[in-house]
Design an enzyme around this catalytic site. Structure first.
Site, PDB file in Angstrom:
ATOM      1  N   SER A 161      10.222 113.595 -48.674  1.00 34.29           N
ATOM      2  CA  SER A 161      11.043 113.853 -49.853  1.00 34.29           C
ATOM      3  C   SER A 161      10.543 115.142 -50.505  1.00 34.29           C
ATOM      4  O   SER A 161       9.540 115.703 -50.091  1.00 34.29           O
ATOM      5  CB  SER A 161      10.908 112.701 -50.839  1.00 34.29           C
ATOM      6  OG  SER A 161       9.573 112.666 -51.307  1.00 34.29           O
ATOM      7  N   LYS A 162      11.254 115.576 -51.531  1.00 38.10           N
ATOM      8  CA  LYS A 162      10.867 116.791 -52.256  1.00 38.10           C
ATOM      9  C   LYS A 162       9.407 116.739 -52.687  1.00 38.10           C
ATOM     10  O   LYS A 162       8.681 117.715 -52.582  1.00 38.10           O
ATOM     11  CB  LYS A 162      11.734 116.948 -53.502  1.00 38.10           C
ATOM     12  CG  LYS A 162      13.012 117.692 -53.217  1.00 38.10           C
ATOM     13  CD  LYS A 162      13.317 118.649 -54.351  1.00 38.10           C
ATOM     14  CE  LYS A 162      14.419 119.591 -53.933  1.00 38.10           C
ATOM     15  NZ  LYS A 162      15.671 119.351 -54.588  1.00 38.10           N
ATOM     16  N   ARG A 163       9.024 115.574 -53.185  1.00 40.13           N
ATOM     17  CA  ARG A 163       7.653 115.367 -53.652  1.00 40.13           C
ATOM     18  C   ARG A 163       6.643 115.716 -52.560  1.00 40.13           C
ATOM     19  O   ARG A 163       5.540 116.174 -52.817  1.00 40.13           O
ATOM     20  CB  ARG A 163       7.546 113.884 -54.038  1.00 40.13           C
ATOM     21  CG  ARG A 163       6.221 113.343 -54.429  1.00 40.13           C
ATOM     22  CD  ARG A 163       6.422 111.937 -54.975  1.00 40.13           C
ATOM     23  NE  ARG A 163       7.006 111.041 -53.959  1.00 40.13           N
ATOM     24  CZ  ARG A 163       6.294 110.337 -53.095  1.00 40.13           C
ATOM     25  NH1 ARG A 163       4.987 110.440 -53.093  1.00 40.13           N
ATOM     26  NH2 ARG A 163       6.875 109.534 -52.218  1.00 40.13           N
ATOM     27  N   HIS A 164       7.037 115.500 -51.305  1.00 33.99           N
ATOM     28  CA  HIS A 164       6.129 115.745 -50.183  1.00 33.99           C
ATOM     29  C   HIS A 164       6.156 117.173 -49.676  1.00 33.99           C
ATOM     30  O   HIS A 164       5.362 117.550 -48.834  1.00 33.99           O
ATOM     31  CB  HIS A 164       6.538 114.876 -48.992  1.00 33.99           C
ATOM     32  CG  HIS A 164       6.312 113.421 -49.203  1.00 33.99           C
ATOM     33  ND1 HIS A 164       7.302 112.506 -49.014  1.00 33.99           N
ATOM     34  CD2 HIS A 164       5.218 112.745 -49.564  1.00 33.99           C
ATOM     35  CE1 HIS A 164       6.810 111.294 -49.254  1.00 33.99           C
ATOM     36  NE2 HIS A 164       5.554 111.426 -49.591  1.00 33.99           N
ATOM     37  N   GLY A 165       7.112 117.919 -50.089  1.00 34.22           N
ATOM     38  CA  GLY A 165       7.194 119.277 -49.547  1.00 34.22           C
ATOM     39  C   GLY A 165       8.483 119.533 -48.804  1.00 34.22           C
ATOM     40  O   GLY A 165       8.573 120.473 -48.015  1.00 34.22           O
TER      41      GLY A 165
END
Ligand code: GLU
Length: 475
Positions: A245-249
């Site tokens: 996800s975005k949070r992960h990159g």
């Protein structure tokens, strides 16, 4: 070496509904490498049939992202939407050949079929009610869809280079729609026709397309076309194993550029997500091209790890050419949001200073953004702002030391890292001070910080006049 095999043609087929995200970039890299490794070509197809979600900005962002990553494609990008007439022609030919048929089931009938299947605990499938009916039974004026006359028995095998032999019972692959009643092709038909017409010999994409591969195989077989060699690569997950996800990159390529990553570092990082060459971690692009192939691909989902990417980026920065780094900084300055005395443009004179200071700067930075930050001392205007720790060093005796040291430096005729170092060492010895007791306040006075490149490099790069002026400011 002469060979009977046709030249390798891969393709990257992004849907222009957003930026080039990290998974797409990895797919593009794999296709590019496979083509380059085999003296083949990589084609680019923009899958823009979803008119509502496809945008020109997304196409531009994807092309820009690929170019920045250094992944070039052969020929002009192909627009899938522009080939709709060809898709339709193929679907109609399939009807004429008895490989597909018109279906006039109404939306209500389809809903009823789905609900019945659900009630009976079966996956929702079209029941084939128009499969063997004569088209003359079609309701007057109805346009109908074209469906594939798929085999009902047996199984379809996808002989995948990464996943191995994957078997799909044909009863699970129903008579999929090829052409909608408005004459537009479905994704499944368009992909097969385009890949065939573009001459794709190898299809490398995310394993979320594995079931599609079975459906597409049925279409190839119905058309009597050769199925390309397929390789479905594992998706990229976050460090916690969850879907990326975005949070992960899961950012776009342009975001990585703006975060200060070098394209060669990102290539090196991405190639290791789903492919390996022994235990090698640092792999140059030339080596990738030499070694890349299906052998090194693995089935397990790859995990995205920002810390690893940063470490790799730091490696590439340390080993990069100084002028190249300065130019890379110039390129990202307009698009990043960093407080720097450089502003968002690198003037030629500033570039010269940056290149000269680069050997000292690049040792520590993990990203270009850190590099820009650590170069601030070069461009900042006097009087310098001081970080709190630096201020304290100067207040607690540092300024006094510098007051005594400055005349010795001012007396130097020749100004270099070596000559200033000698002068500072002599001064420390003469005053019975440890070198650090002189170097620390010197660094604070010249950079406003407690961390910087080697202080004698700082002296050399700033030049005598500027150094003496900065020292005068604090004494
Ligand atoms: N357009 C598809 C995607 O972005 C790729 C389809 C394919 O590679 O066959 O996921």
């Amino acid at each position: 070496m002469p060979t009977d095999n046709p030249p390798v043609i891969t393709r990257f087929a992004p849907s222009p509904t957003g930026f080039l995200h990290i998974g797409g970039a990895r797919t593009a890299l794999f296709n590019w490498l496979f083509a380059r490794a085999n003296d083949g070509k990589m084609l680019l197809r923009i899958e823009d049939t979803d008119r509502e979600r496809s945008t020109d900005e997304a196409v531009d962002a994807i092309l820009d992202g690929l170019s920045w990553l250094g992944l070039d494609w052969d020929g002009e990008p192909v627009s899938q939407f522009s080939r709709a007439a060809r898709h339709r022609e193929v679907a109609e030919k399939m009807v004429a050949d008895g490989k597909a048929y018109y279906c006039f089931a109404t939306p209500e009938e389809l809903t009823e079929m789905r609900e019945k299947a659900r009630a009976e605990g079966r996956p929702p499938r079209y029941d084939g009610r128009w499969r063997d009916r004569d088209p003359s039974e079609a309701p007057a004026g109805a346009r109908g869809v074209i469906r594939l006359k798929a085999p009902v028995e047996g199984e379809t095998v996808v002989d995948d280079k990464v996943q191995g032999e994957v078997r799909f019972p044909n009863k699970d692959l129903d008579d999929l729609v090829l052409l909608r009643s408005d004459g537009s092709p479905t994704y499944m038909l368009a992909v097969v026709v385009d890949d065939h017409d573009m001459g794709a010999t190898h299809i490398i994409r995310g394993d979320d397309h594995l079931t599609n591969a079975a459906r597409q195989t049925l279409i190839y077989q119905a058309l009597g076309w050769q199925v390309p060699i397929m390789a479905h690569i594992p998706l990229i997950h976050g460090p916690d194993g969850a879907k990326l996800s975005k949070r992960h990159g899961a950012l776009g390529a342009e975001a990585y550029r703006a975060l200060g990553y070098l394209p060669e570092a990102l290539r090196n990082y991405l190639v290791r997500l789903g492919w390996a060459h022994g235990d090698d971690e640092i792999i140059s692009t030339e080596e990738m091209i030499e070694w890349f192939g299906f052998d090194g691909m693995n089935k397990a989902a790859a995990r995205f790890d920002f810390a690893k990417l940063e470490a790799l980026n730091g490696h590439y920065i340390r080993h990069a050419d100084d002028a190249y780094l300065a130019d890379s900084i110039a390129r990202i300055l307009p698009e990043i949001d960093v407080d720097t005395p450089l502003g968002n443009n690198l003037e030629p004179a500033e570039r010269d200073v940056l290149v000269a200071a680069m050997p000292g700067l690049k040792e520590r930075a993990k990203t270009l953004v850190e590099l820009i930050d650590s170069a601030a001392y070069l461009f900042i205007k006097r009087p310098l702002p001081f970080e709190e720790k630096a201020r304290r060093i100067l207040d607690e005796g540092g300024s006094d030391v510098l007051r005594k040291l400055t005349p010795a430096l001012a007396a130097l005729e020749q100004w270099s890292a070596e000559s200033t170092e000698q002068a500072v060492r002599d001064f420390a010895e003469a005053n019975d001070l440890k070198l650090g007791k002189v170097a620390q306040p010197l660094r604070a006075a010249l950079t406003g910080r407690t961390i910087s490149p080697g202080v004698f490099d700082v002296l050399a790069v700033l030049g005598k006049e500027e150094c003496i002026a900065r020292l005068q400011d604090v004494i």
